[in-house]
Design a protein around this motif. Structure first.
Motif, PDB file in Angstrom:
ATOM      1  N   CYS A 152      -0.842 -37.924   0.407  1.00  0.00           N
ATOM      2  CA  CYS A 152      -2.055 -37.176   1.175  1.00  0.00           C
ATOM      3  C   CYS A 152      -1.812 -36.756   2.598  1.00  0.00           C
ATOM      4  O   CYS A 152      -2.413 -35.960   2.986  1.00  0.00           O
ATOM      5  CB  CYS A 152      -3.461 -37.817   0.646  1.00  0.00           C
ATOM      6  N   CYS A 153      -1.141 -37.933   3.360  1.00  0.00           N
ATOM      7  CA  CYS A 153      -1.172 -38.004   4.790  1.00  0.00           C
ATOM      8  C   CYS A 153       0.114 -37.512   5.346  1.00  0.00           C
ATOM      9  O   CYS A 153       0.191 -36.819   6.225  1.00  0.00           O
ATOM     10  CB  CYS A 153      -1.706 -39.459   5.282  1.00  0.00           C
ATOM     11  N   ASP A 154       1.050 -38.267   5.124  1.00  0.00           N
ATOM     12  CA  ASP A 154       2.312 -38.125   5.774  1.00  0.00           C
ATOM     13  C   ASP A 154       3.511 -38.162   4.595  1.00  0.00           C
ATOM     14  O   ASP A 154       3.721 -38.775   3.904  1.00  0.00           O
ATOM     15  CB  ASP A 154       2.857 -39.413   6.569  1.00  0.00           C
ATOM     16  N   ASN A 155       4.043 -36.798   4.400  1.00  0.00           N
ATOM     17  CA  ASN A 155       4.598 -36.539   3.081  1.00  0.00           C
ATOM     18  C   ASN A 155       5.760 -35.445   3.471  1.00  0.00           C
ATOM     19  O   ASN A 155       6.093 -35.101   4.861  1.00  0.00           O
ATOM     20  CB  ASN A 155       3.923 -36.108   2.055  1.00  0.00           C
ATOM     21  N   CYS A 156       6.345 -34.848   2.465  1.00  0.00           N
ATOM     22  CA  CYS A 156       7.419 -33.900   2.686  1.00  0.00           C
ATOM     23  C   CYS A 156       6.979 -32.612   3.716  1.00  0.00           C
ATOM     24  O   CYS A 156       7.749 -32.013   4.503  1.00  0.00           O
ATOM     25  CB  CYS A 156       7.977 -33.403   1.393  1.00  0.00           C
ATOM     26  N   HIS A 157       5.675 -32.419   3.453  1.00  0.00           N
ATOM     27  CA  HIS A 157       5.169 -31.124   4.189  1.00  0.00           C
ATOM     28  C   HIS A 157       5.104 -31.600   5.545  1.00  0.00           C
ATOM     29  O   HIS A 157       5.249 -30.559   6.454  1.00  0.00           O
ATOM     30  CB  HIS A 157       3.409 -30.822   3.599  1.00  0.00           C
ATOM     31  N   SER A 158       4.575 -32.743   6.130  1.00  0.00           N
ATOM     32  CA  SER A 158       4.588 -33.254   7.313  1.00  0.00           C
ATOM     33  C   SER A 158       5.810 -33.199   7.838  1.00  0.00           C
ATOM     34  O   SER A 158       5.728 -33.003   9.245  1.00  0.00           O
ATOM     35  CB  SER A 158       4.080 -34.805   7.240  1.00  0.00           C
ATOM     36  N   HIS A 159       6.903 -33.584   7.354  1.00  0.00           N
ATOM     37  CA  HIS A 159       8.307 -33.580   7.759  1.00  0.00           C
ATOM     38  C   HIS A 159       8.397 -32.102   8.150  1.00  0.00           C
ATOM     39  O   HIS A 159       9.090 -31.875   9.215  1.00  0.00           O
ATOM     40  CB  HIS A 159       9.266 -33.851   6.784  1.00  0.00           C
ATOM     41  N   VAL A 160       8.288 -31.043   7.359  1.00  0.00           N
ATOM     42  CA  VAL A 160       8.727 -29.686   7.840  1.00  0.00           C
ATOM     43  C   VAL A 160       7.632 -29.209   9.134  1.00  0.00           C
ATOM     44  O   VAL A 160       8.042 -28.389   9.862  1.00  0.00           O
ATOM     45  CB  VAL A 160       8.398 -28.705   6.495  1.00  0.00           C
ATOM     46  N   ALA A 161       6.506 -29.709   8.956  1.00  0.00           N
ATOM     47  CA  ALA A 161       5.335 -29.241  10.035  1.00  0.00           C
ATOM     48  C   ALA A 161       5.841 -29.735  11.516  1.00  0.00           C
ATOM     49  O   ALA A 161       5.962 -29.175  12.317  1.00  0.00           O
ATOM     50  CB  ALA A 161       4.103 -29.760   9.740  1.00  0.00           C
ATOM     51  N   LEU A 162       6.566 -30.990  11.363  1.00  0.00           N
ATOM     52  CA  LEU A 162       7.193 -31.449  12.503  1.00  0.00           C
ATOM     53  C   LEU A 162       8.222 -30.741  13.151  1.00  0.00           C
ATOM     54  O   LEU A 162       8.398 -30.352  14.327  1.00  0.00           O
ATOM     55  CB  LEU A 162       7.510 -33.052  12.440  1.00  0.00           C
ATOM     56  N   ALA A 163       9.057 -30.253  12.462  1.00  0.00           N
ATOM     57  CA  ALA A 163      10.257 -29.554  12.553  1.00  0.00           C
ATOM     58  C   ALA A 163       9.613 -28.314  13.151  1.00  0.00           C
ATOM     59  O   ALA A 163      10.314 -27.743  14.480  1.00  0.00           O
ATOM     60  CB  ALA A 163      11.254 -29.388  11.676  1.00  0.00           C
ATOM     61  N   LEU A 164       8.858 -27.485  12.719  1.00  0.00           N
ATOM     62  CA  LEU A 164       8.210 -26.385  13.059  1.00  0.00           C
ATOM     63  C   LEU A 164       7.642 -26.646  14.438  1.00  0.00           C
ATOM     64  O   LEU A 164       7.490 -25.779  15.497  1.00  0.00           O
ATOM     65  CB  LEU A 164       7.351 -25.627  12.380  1.00  0.00           C
ATOM     66  N   ASN A 165       6.847 -27.535  14.663  1.00  0.00           N
ATOM     67  CA  ASN A 165       6.149 -27.893  15.930  1.00  0.00           C
ATOM     68  C   ASN A 165       7.302 -28.189  17.017  1.00  0.00           C
ATOM     69  O   ASN A 165       6.971 -27.849  18.068  1.00  0.00           O
ATOM     70  CB  ASN A 165       5.310 -29.321  15.765  1.00  0.00           C
ATOM     71  N   LEU A 166       8.330 -28.890  16.598  1.00  0.00           N
ATOM     72  CA  LEU A 166       9.226 -29.294  17.794  1.00  0.00           C
ATOM     73  C   LEU A 166      10.066 -27.941  18.257  1.00  0.00           C
ATOM     74  O   LEU A 166      10.599 -27.906  19.298  1.00  0.00           O
ATOM     75  CB  LEU A 166      10.312 -30.055  17.146  1.00  0.00           C
ATOM     76  N   MET A 167      10.178 -27.066  17.446  1.00  0.00           N
ATOM     77  CA  MET A 167      10.942 -25.761  17.753  1.00  0.00           C
ATOM     78  C   MET A 167       9.776 -24.745  18.304  1.00  0.00           C
ATOM     79  O   MET A 167      10.390 -23.622  18.523  1.00  0.00           O
ATOM     80  CB  MET A 167      11.601 -25.129  16.605  1.00  0.00           C
ATOM     81  N   ARG A 168       8.472 -25.055  18.157  1.00  0.00           N
ATOM     82  CA  ARG A 168       7.522 -24.353  18.675  1.00  0.00           C
ATOM     83  C   ARG A 168       7.591 -23.081  17.902  1.00  0.00           C
ATOM     84  O   ARG A 168       7.633 -21.682  18.546  1.00  0.00           O
ATOM     85  CB  ARG A 168       7.390 -24.065  20.020  1.00  0.00           C
TER      86      ARG A 168
END
Length: 220
Positions: A152-168
């Motif tokens: 529910c909190c920190d998962n595969c979706h969160s990993h993808v979200a972090l990548a998109l946030n890092l690349m803005r």
């Protein structure tokens, strides 16, 4: 004689990418350049068809996905080959520096290699051995802190979200699992008719069974 280390799949594809000037999408080889990919999770997706496993691909199409504690898979997506992909536009990457897309995917994957499974009240451990909270405020000088991995909190979706946030991506740093789930549902395309059937048929069968049982009991 010194041993020569064999190149990884990502390195091999990068050479092909640089030599050819680009890599086309290849469903058979599971190559989806500049894409977010999604595949069903057995049992869970049967009951909730919009919930599945997500990964993000490099510029050469190699899939990186957070597959479990301390492990980010490369070119071997957990739960099978992608059933759906969401094609993104590399021109919408606003992070500075050369090869910003691949750098963001790499950095997000490296961070998630330090993510662990934990329950309420358990401590997370940073790579340096420090124990404490897993929030950025708890480790302001450590970019790769450890957090819990759960559904529910920190998962595969969160990993993808972090990548998109890092690349803005799309000039935003507010990507999260909810927005990814919504946009993947809205813009994602199934790789084949079979992939669509694999995703929705179990849910339809279960729904049919539930409705049939309900009607039988109501007609008594």
């Amino acid at each position: 004689m010194a041993e020569v280390e064999a190149p990884t799949a990502a390195e091999t594809d990068m050479k092909q990418y640089q030599g050819s000037g680009g890599v086309a999408m290849d469903v058979e080889r599971s190559r989806f350049p500049y894409c977010v990919v999604w595949t069903p999770i057995p049992v869970l997706t049967w009951f909730f068809p919009i919930i599945g496993h997500m990964g993000i691909c490099t510029s050469t199409g190699v899939i990186r996905d957070f597959a479990g504690p301390y492990f980010v898979s490369e070119d071997n997506m957990a739960f099978g080959k992608p059933a759906k992909y969401w094609k993104l536009d590399p021109a919408q990457v606003y992070a500075s520096g050369p090869n910003a897309w691949d750098t963001a995917v790499h950095d997000a994957s490296e961070e998630y290699k330090h993510r662990m499974v934990g329950g309420p009240g358990r401590h997370q451990h940073s790579p340096g051995g420090d124990q404490g909270g897993g929030s950025p405020a708890a480790h302001p000088d450590q970019p790769f802190w450890c957090l819990q991995h759960n559904l529910c909190c920190d998962n595969c979706h969160s990993h993808v979200a972090l990548a998109l946030n890092l690349m803005r991506y799309n000039n935003s740093t507010n990507w999260n699992m909810v927005t990814l789930c919504f946009f993947c549902l809205l813009y994602g395309k199934y790789v084949s008719v079979g992939a669509f059937v694999k995703t929705w048929l179990p849910f339809i069968l279960l729904l049919g069974i539930i409705l049939t049982v309900s009607l039988v009991f109501n007609l008594r």
